[in-house]
Design an enzyme around this catalytic site. Structure first.
Site, PDB file in Angstrom:
ATOM      1  N   LYS A 176      -5.894  -5.769  -3.429  1.00 59.23           N
ATOM      2  CA  LYS A 176      -4.781  -5.076  -4.074  1.00 59.23           C
ATOM      3  C   LYS A 176      -4.080  -5.971  -5.101  1.00 59.23           C
ATOM      4  O   LYS A 176      -3.570  -5.485  -6.113  1.00 59.23           O
ATOM      5  CB  LYS A 176      -3.800  -4.559  -3.026  1.00 59.23           C
ATOM      6  CG  LYS A 176      -4.375  -3.414  -2.179  1.00 59.23           C
ATOM      7  CD  LYS A 176      -4.861  -2.257  -3.046  1.00 59.23           C
ATOM      8  CE  LYS A 176      -5.349  -1.077  -2.222  1.00 59.23           C
ATOM      9  NZ  LYS A 176      -5.772   0.082  -3.052  1.00 59.23           N
TER      10      LYS A 176
ATOM     11  N   TYR B 170      -7.936  -6.939   2.122  1.00 60.36           N
ATOM     12  CA  TYR B 170      -7.147  -5.867   1.513  1.00 60.36           C
ATOM     13  C   TYR B 170      -6.065  -6.441   0.604  1.00 60.36           C
ATOM     14  O   TYR B 170      -5.853  -5.964  -0.521  1.00 60.36           O
ATOM     15  CB  TYR B 170      -6.521  -5.009   2.604  1.00 60.36           C
ATOM     16  CG  TYR B 170      -5.816  -3.762   2.099  1.00 60.36           C
ATOM     17  CD1 TYR B 170      -6.518  -2.607   1.853  1.00 60.36           C
ATOM     18  CD2 TYR B 170      -4.429  -3.761   1.897  1.00 60.36           C
ATOM     19  CE1 TYR B 170      -5.884  -1.450   1.404  1.00 60.36           C
ATOM     20  CE2 TYR B 170      -3.788  -2.620   1.454  1.00 60.36           C
ATOM     21  CZ  TYR B 170      -4.515  -1.470   1.217  1.00 60.36           C
ATOM     22  OH  TYR B 170      -3.867  -0.341   0.770  1.00 60.36           O
TER      23      TYR B 170
END
Length: 252
Positions: free
Chosen positions: A160, A156
């Site tokens: 991002k 993640y």
């Protein structure tokens, strides 16, 4: 809901992904309340049905599907019509906080598919229409994890950081053609995104940091306010920015 600006999106068509719940739903709702037409997409049909019932059908087109799939993107573009004025890439998934030593290929690939590849493909698809019109606004939802390594797992966090970089790339290459691309970096938000912590090591490493640094949980409408500002002409001089909307978490 934060105070809306009447007519701010009148005559404009905005695509919103992940529109069935959380930040996406709040963003779609605000755009409609401000006079815009929304093409809303989500993987759960029932969520879109509920949104349509709430907002009415005149200003809302819904597309059920996975934003990583070509047929979903084709359907979204068809629903948008000849001109797309804005795109909010909101859909995203978490990674169970798996650290680099424990992340599996399936988690890595799925997280990147939804959080990076889907937004890239949809952005690529709408750019010709925006460039043809000489104007367009794209807003990607990044995360506090785009700014630090202690807010999520490896997949993640990397995804991002990647979407922040992609946002800046769109701004650099297509800014001269009238396109603005920006990102919002939320902290903790009250949504239904699943965020289990499947790693004992991650819990021991990330947990104590988050307990002492994370601000109060924000409401989706607070993020929608930032996203719609970046989609609107109110932010006409903003391009390539990653805007933290995290209650000050990024300054800790």
């Amino acid at each position: 809901m934060s105070d809306t600006t009447a007519g701010r999106f009148t005559g404009r068509t905005i695509i919103v992904t992940g529109a069935g719940s959380g930040i996406g739903r709040a963003t779609a709702t605000r755009i409609v309340h401000e006079g815009g037409r929304v093409v809303a997409t989500d993987v759960v049909a029932e969520r879109l049905d509920a949104l349509r019932e709430e907002l009415g059908s005149a200003a809302l087109e819904t597309v059920v599907g996975d934003v990583t799939a070509a047929d979903t993107i084709d359907a979204v573009l068809a629903a948008g019509g000849d001109r797309v004025d804005g795109l909010a890439n909101v859909a995203g998934i978490m990674d169970a906080f798996l650290p680099p030593s424990e992340v599996d290929d399936a988690t890595w690939e799925r997280v990147f598919s939804v959080n990076v590849t889907g937004p890239m493909r949809l952005t690529r698809a709408v750019l010709p229409r925006m460039i043809g019109a000489g104007k367009g606004a794209i807003v990607n939802v990044a995360s506090e994890a785009a700014l630090r390594a202690s807010a999520a797992g490896a997949a993640y966090t990397a995804s991002k950081h990647a979407i922040a970089g992609f946002t800046k790339s769109v701004a650099f290459f297509h800014g001269p053609q009238g396109i603005r691309a920006n990102a919002v970096a939320p902290g903790a938000v009250a949504t239904n995104i699943e965020a289990p912590m499947r790693s004992e090591y991650a819990a021991s490493r990330v947990g104590p940091v988050m307990q002492v640094t994370i601000p109060p949980v924000a409401q989706p409408e607070e993020l929608a306010a930032a996203i719609t500002w970046l989609l609107s002409d109110d932010s006409a001089n903003v391009n390539g920015a990653v805007l933290p909307s995290d209650g000050g978490w990024s300054v800790v």
